[in-house]
Each structure stands twice: as C-alpha cells, then as structure tokens.
Design an enzyme around this catalytic site. Structure first.
Site, PDB file in Angstrom:
ATOM      1  N   LYS A   1      50.346  77.222  19.817  1.00 12.36           N
ATOM      2  CA  LYS A   1      48.954  77.108  19.364  1.00 12.36           C
ATOM      3  C   LYS A   1      48.891  77.291  17.855  1.00 12.36           C
ATOM      4  O   LYS A   1      49.743  78.003  17.323  1.00 12.36           O
ATOM      5  CB  LYS A   1      48.028  78.094  20.064  1.00 12.36           C
ATOM      6  CG  LYS A   1      48.458  79.569  20.097  1.00 12.36           C
ATOM      7  CD  LYS A   1      48.711  80.346  18.865  1.00 12.36           C
ATOM      8  CE  LYS A   1      47.673  80.525  17.816  1.00 12.36           C
ATOM      9  NZ  LYS A   1      48.171  81.338  16.650  1.00 12.36           N
TER      10      LYS A   1
ATOM     11  N   TYR B   1      41.977  81.671  19.708  1.00 13.36           N
ATOM     12  CA  TYR B   1      41.870  82.701  20.760  1.00 13.36           C
ATOM     13  C   TYR B   1      40.406  83.009  21.059  1.00 13.36           C
ATOM     14  O   TYR B   1      40.017  83.186  22.215  1.00 13.36           O
ATOM     15  CB  TYR B   1      42.565  84.003  20.341  1.00 13.36           C
ATOM     16  CG  TYR B   1      44.059  83.915  20.298  1.00 13.36           C
ATOM     17  CD1 TYR B   1      44.806  83.757  21.463  1.00 13.36           C
ATOM     18  CD2 TYR B   1      44.744  83.988  19.096  1.00 13.36           C
ATOM     19  CE1 TYR B   1      46.179  83.666  21.423  1.00 13.36           C
ATOM     20  CE2 TYR B   1      46.129  83.900  19.048  1.00 13.36           C
ATOM     21  CZ  TYR B   1      46.840  83.739  20.218  1.00 13.36           C
ATOM     22  OH  TYR B   1      48.200  83.646  20.177  1.00 13.36           O
TER      23      TYR B   1
HETATM   24  P1  NAD Z   1      57.325  82.119  11.314  1.00 15.50           P
HETATM   25  O1  NAD Z   1      56.949  81.872   9.898  1.00 15.50           O
HETATM   26  O2  NAD Z   1      57.816  83.475  11.677  1.00 15.50           O
HETATM   27  O3  NAD Z   1      58.428  81.069  11.786  1.00 15.50           O
HETATM   28  C1  NAD Z   1      58.330  79.705  11.452  1.00 15.50           C
HETATM   29  C2  NAD Z   1      59.664  79.034  11.685  1.00 15.50           C
HETATM   30  O4  NAD Z   1      59.565  77.676  11.254  1.00 15.50           O
HETATM   31  C3  NAD Z   1      60.810  79.675  10.890  1.00 15.50           C
HETATM   32  O5  NAD Z   1      61.961  79.707  11.670  1.00 15.50           O
HETATM   33  C4  NAD Z   1      61.001  78.705   9.713  1.00 15.50           C
HETATM   34  O6  NAD Z   1      62.323  78.677   9.237  1.00 15.50           O
HETATM   35  C5  NAD Z   1      60.638  77.371  10.381  1.00 15.50           C
HETATM   36  N1  NAD Z   1      60.210  76.362   9.423  1.00 15.50           N
HETATM   37  C6  NAD Z   1      60.668  75.096   9.391  1.00 15.50           C
HETATM   38  N2  NAD Z   1      60.113  74.418   8.386  1.00 15.50           N
HETATM   39  C7  NAD Z   1      59.304  75.272   7.740  1.00 15.50           C
HETATM   40  C8  NAD Z   1      58.468  75.144   6.597  1.00 15.50           C
HETATM   41  N3  NAD Z   1      58.329  73.994   5.950  1.00 15.50           N
HETATM   42  N4  NAD Z   1      57.777  76.238   6.194  1.00 15.50           N
HETATM   43  C9  NAD Z   1      57.863  77.395   6.877  1.00 15.50           C
HETATM   44  N5  NAD Z   1      58.648  77.579   7.975  1.00 15.50           N
HETATM   45  C10 NAD Z   1      59.357  76.515   8.399  1.00 15.50           C
HETATM   46  O7  NAD Z   1      56.057  81.719  12.203  1.00 15.50           O
HETATM   47  P2  NAD Z   1      55.758  82.171  13.696  1.00 15.50           P
HETATM   48  O8  NAD Z   1      54.897  83.382  13.658  1.00 15.50           O
HETATM   49  O9  NAD Z   1      56.976  82.206  14.501  1.00 15.50           O
HETATM   50  O10 NAD Z   1      54.783  80.968  14.145  1.00 15.50           O
HETATM   51  C11 NAD Z   1      55.284  79.708  14.572  1.00 15.50           C
HETATM   52  C12 NAD Z   1      54.255  79.040  15.482  1.00 15.50           C
HETATM   53  O11 NAD Z   1      54.029  79.861  16.612  1.00 15.50           O
HETATM   54  C13 NAD Z   1      52.884  78.825  14.837  1.00 15.50           C
HETATM   55  O12 NAD Z   1      52.324  77.619  15.272  1.00 15.50           O
HETATM   56  C14 NAD Z   1      52.056  79.993  15.352  1.00 15.50           C
HETATM   57  O13 NAD Z   1      50.670  79.709  15.416  1.00 15.50           O
HETATM   58  C15 NAD Z   1      52.654  80.173  16.726  1.00 15.50           C
HETATM   59  N6  NAD Z   1      52.528  81.568  17.211  1.00 15.50           N
HETATM   60  C16 NAD Z   1      51.975  81.768  18.428  1.00 15.50           C
HETATM   61  C17 NAD Z   1      51.832  83.048  18.912  1.00 15.50           C
HETATM   62  C18 NAD Z   1      51.255  83.275  20.288  1.00 15.50           C
HETATM   63  O14 NAD Z   1      50.933  84.418  20.606  1.00 15.50           O
HETATM   64  N7  NAD Z   1      51.144  82.237  21.101  1.00 15.50           N
HETATM   65  C19 NAD Z   1      52.243  84.137  18.142  1.00 15.50           C
HETATM   66  C20 NAD Z   1      52.819  83.895  16.903  1.00 15.50           C
HETATM   67  C21 NAD Z   1      52.958  82.591  16.440  1.00 15.50           C
END
Ligand code: NAD
Length: 377
Positions: A137, A223
């Site tokens: 999401k 959410y």
């Molecule tokens: P994060 O920043 O911790 O991780 C992002 C990942 O994408 C990293 O591994 C990074 O290396 C990679 N990536 C690849 N290209 C990138 C770029 N151009 N810029 C930045 N990162 C890049 O983020 P996250 O918290 O893991 O979130 C990722 C996704 O998951 C988002 O869409 C977020 O909304 C979703 N999310 C959902 C929940 C949930 O409860 N469902 C919780 C957290 C995150």
C-alpha cells in the site's frame, strides 16, 4: 478434487474428460499451484525496513507460503539475506534481471515492497512473468496506474492483492462483523485517524513527491480511508477535504496533515484525519444503540477494542503479515476469499485523488461514484 490422490489426478489429467484434456483447459500456474504445492514460494522485491522487520519474519510463521526468493539492488543485502534465510543463488535477482523470474518454478508470488512510485512498474513486470502479485500500500500513485496493474494481472491470469494486512486481522474483522450484523443498529458516524510524527531524515523517499506520490495521505491516509469504509460497511458518496501545514521547512514536497469528511449512502457521515506530524491511530463507529472503538486501530498489533456495552474485544496476537500472506496463498490455492483485491486498492486511490482535488478547490465537495467497488465482506 481434494480427495483424489496425486497419482489418480495425474491419470485423470492425461485421460481428460470426454476426450478433452483438463490440463489444456487450465492455466499452467493455477494447475501447478492447486495440485502440486501446499506452500507457495514468495519473492520479496525491495529489502527495506518493512521486508526486513515484518515480511521476512512473517514468512517464517506462515503455513501456506514461504520466503523463496529476493529481488534487491544491493549485492551486500543479497549476500546477508541468502545466509540468514537460506535462499539459493538461483532465486536471487536484481532490478535489471528481475524479468528472468518468469522461468523460476520456485517462485509463485512476487511481493512488491518498493517506494510507492515503483509499485506499478514491478507489479506489471511480475504479472508479465506469470507470477501472482502482492502490491504494498498504497497500491500505486494514481488511479491510472492501479488500472494498469489490474489489467496486467487479468491479462496474465494471475491473482492480485494489496498489502492491506488489517483485512486479515481479527479485531478489524470483528468490527466488520459488528457493522454487518448491525449489533448496535444503524451506523450514524464513523471517525478514523492514522498518522505518526515524522522527525527523521528529510531526504527519505516518503517526503519526496516523485517517489511517494504524496505525503501523509498516501502513506497513512489509506489506513484512515480503509477504516472509515470497514467501520461503516459502505463506500462514501462524496468527500470534502482540508490540508494543514505547520512545518513547511520539513514537509517541502509532500502533504503534512489532511482532514476529510465523507457522506455515505445510508445518510451516515464520516471524518478522517491523517498526519505525518501527529501520532493518531483510532477507529470509532457510532450506531443508534451504541459504539465500537479500536484504539490503536492500525499498527502491527495487538490492537485494542472496546464496545459501548462494556465488552472488551480481545483476540490472541498473531503476526498480521503472516495472516495476510496466508490468506492470499489460500486464495490462490483454494479459491477462498481475496480479502484485499486490486479493486480495493484502486477504490482507495480514487478517494485519495478526490481528496487532493477537493483541497486544490478549497474544500469543495467532490462526488464519488464507487457503488460497492472494493468492498469485501
Ligand atoms: P524502505 O525505505 O525501508 O525500503 C525501500 C526499499 O526500496 C529499500 O530496500 C530500497 O533500497 C529500495 N529502493 C529501490 N529503489 C529505490 C529508490 N529509488 N529510492 C528509495 N528506495 C529504493 O521503505 P519501506 O518502509 O520498506 O516501504 C516500502 C513499501 O512498503 C512502501 O510502499 C510502503 O508504503 C510499504 N509499507 C507498508 C507497510 C504496511 O504496514 N503494510 C509498512 C511499511 C511500509
């Protein structure tokens, strides 16, 4: 079909019924998944904090799927994940060679966990590779992108779900039941808040419009939208919205806080608030003869629930992500309910776009024409 053993089933496949091979009438992946596999292989795309902290540990606790592969742009992560989770080299991809996953029989589901603006591209590539798709999401950063993901999955005949973990979460399911069964009569008002106080690195992708597609609303607002809909059992028919800014030096590119008011077909009204500047986390539904509240309502749990009749809502805690991924695997394996289909993610993005449009037009009411789109009982 479950009752016949594998050898008998294979014989039936070869013989077919009435001279027509059953195998030729079924898509290859659904056949393979339904009859040859008890646990589906998941590949996580993007090994950031959510994959590391929740999804990979969650996949150690699932029954119907397991961590089989990873897709990462960072060779050091490939190395450490491979060791930690015992992932074979043949199941490790980077963003460039990702499409080769099409020929990998160990991977059934691709789970896209990248910044929001990258969801559509990787979900569409996963579908083209013939893999079932879970998209984190918000599903994408526009309705048009949601449509493109849904079309790609339909064309490839693969299943699609959005990473709405709360749709498999017991406190949330209990609220849905109370609403559906009218335990306290007709709903009159729903209030839903989702937000946190962001103080971290100002260069993070969530504050970068090109990668996030928006601020608090895109990240946490979905959410609140979800809560308002399952807390009322209806899709809104209109929305009016306002934006608030108190730290413009930090939130240079994305929205800090947004409130929006919904009208529902039954005549009930709703209010949502989402923020990157305030810790808010609550769902409250008021009916003619009582109310139900979840507080907290949308973190990783355990959630906490109360009812106006004094009853405490209480369930044993299980990791939400494991429940969510198992539900989707069961949907693929048995045809059970898809609790968070692509249409649900698209519906929420229609509402997100309407909220931004209302803000741009100084809070004017925007009509929505959603019918029952994305409502899952
Ligand atoms: P994060 O920043 O911790 O991780 C992002 C990942 O994408 C990293 O591994 C990074 O290396 C990679 N990536 C690849 N290209 C990138 C770029 N151009 N810029 C930045 N990162 C890049 O983020 P996250 O918290 O893991 O979130 C990722 C996704 O998951 C988002 O869409 C977020 O909304 C979703 N999310 C959902 C929940 C949930 O409860 N469902 C919780 C957290 C995150």
């Amino acid at each position: 079909m479950n009752k016949i053993n594998r050898r008998e089933f294979n014989k039936t496949l070869v013989k077919g019924v009435g001279g027509i091979s059953i195998a030729s009438q079924l898509p290859f992946h659904s056949l393979r998944n339904r009859f040859d596999k008890k646990s589906l292989g998941v590949a996580l795309v993007g090994l950031g904090s959510y994959s590391r902290g929740q999804l990979a540990p969650g996949l150690l606790e699932t029954e119907h799927c397991h961590l089989a592969g990873i897709v990462t742009g960072t060779p050091a992560k490939a190395e450490s994940w491979s060791k930690k989770y015992n992932i074979d080299k043949e199941n490790i991809y980077n963003y460039e060679n990702f499409d080769q996953i099409a020929s990998n029989k160990n991977i059934d589901i691709v789970y896209v966990v990248l910044p929001n603006a990258m969801h559509a591209d990787f979900c569409i590539r996963a579908a083209k590779a013939g893999k079932h798709v879970i998209c984190e999401k918000p599903m994408a950063i526009s309705v048009a992108e949601c449509d493109a993901i849904i079309a790609a999955c339909n064309k490839a005949n693969v299943k699609l779900s959005v990473g709405y973990r709360l749709q498999s979460e017991p406190y949330t399911l209990e609220v849905k039941r109370i609403v559906r069964e009218k335990v306290f009569g007709e709903l009159r008002y729903v209030s839903a808040d989702a937000g946190y106080n962001s103080r971290g690195n100002p260069d993070q992708w969530r504050l970068n419009y090109a990668l996030s597609g928006g601020g608090a609303l895109m990240n946490m607002g979905v959410y609140a939208i979800q809560s308002a809909i399952y807390g009322s059992g209806q899709n809104p028919t209109s929305v009016s919205a306002q934006e608030f800014s108190t730290r413009p030096e930090y939130f240079k590119d994305t929205d800090e806080a947004i409130a929006a008011q919904f009208e529902f077909p039954s005549g009930a009204v709703g209010n949502i608030f989402t923020s990157h500047n305030a810790n808010v986390n609550r769902l409250y539904s008021a009916f003619d003869k009582g109310w139900v509240e979840l507080n907290p309502a949308n973190n990783y749990g355990p959630l906490s629930g109360r009812r106006s009749d004094g009853e405490i809502i209480k369930f044993p805690h299980k990791r939400q992500q494991s429940l969510q991924m198992d539900d989707f695997a069961k949907h693929i394996l048995t045809g059970s309910l898809n609790r968070a289909p692509g249409e649900m993610g698209k519906r929420d993005m229609i509402i997100v776009e309407a909220i931004y449009e209302s803000i741009k037009k100084n809070g004017v009411k925007i009509d929505l024409n959603l019918g029952r789109l994305g409502i899952v009982e």
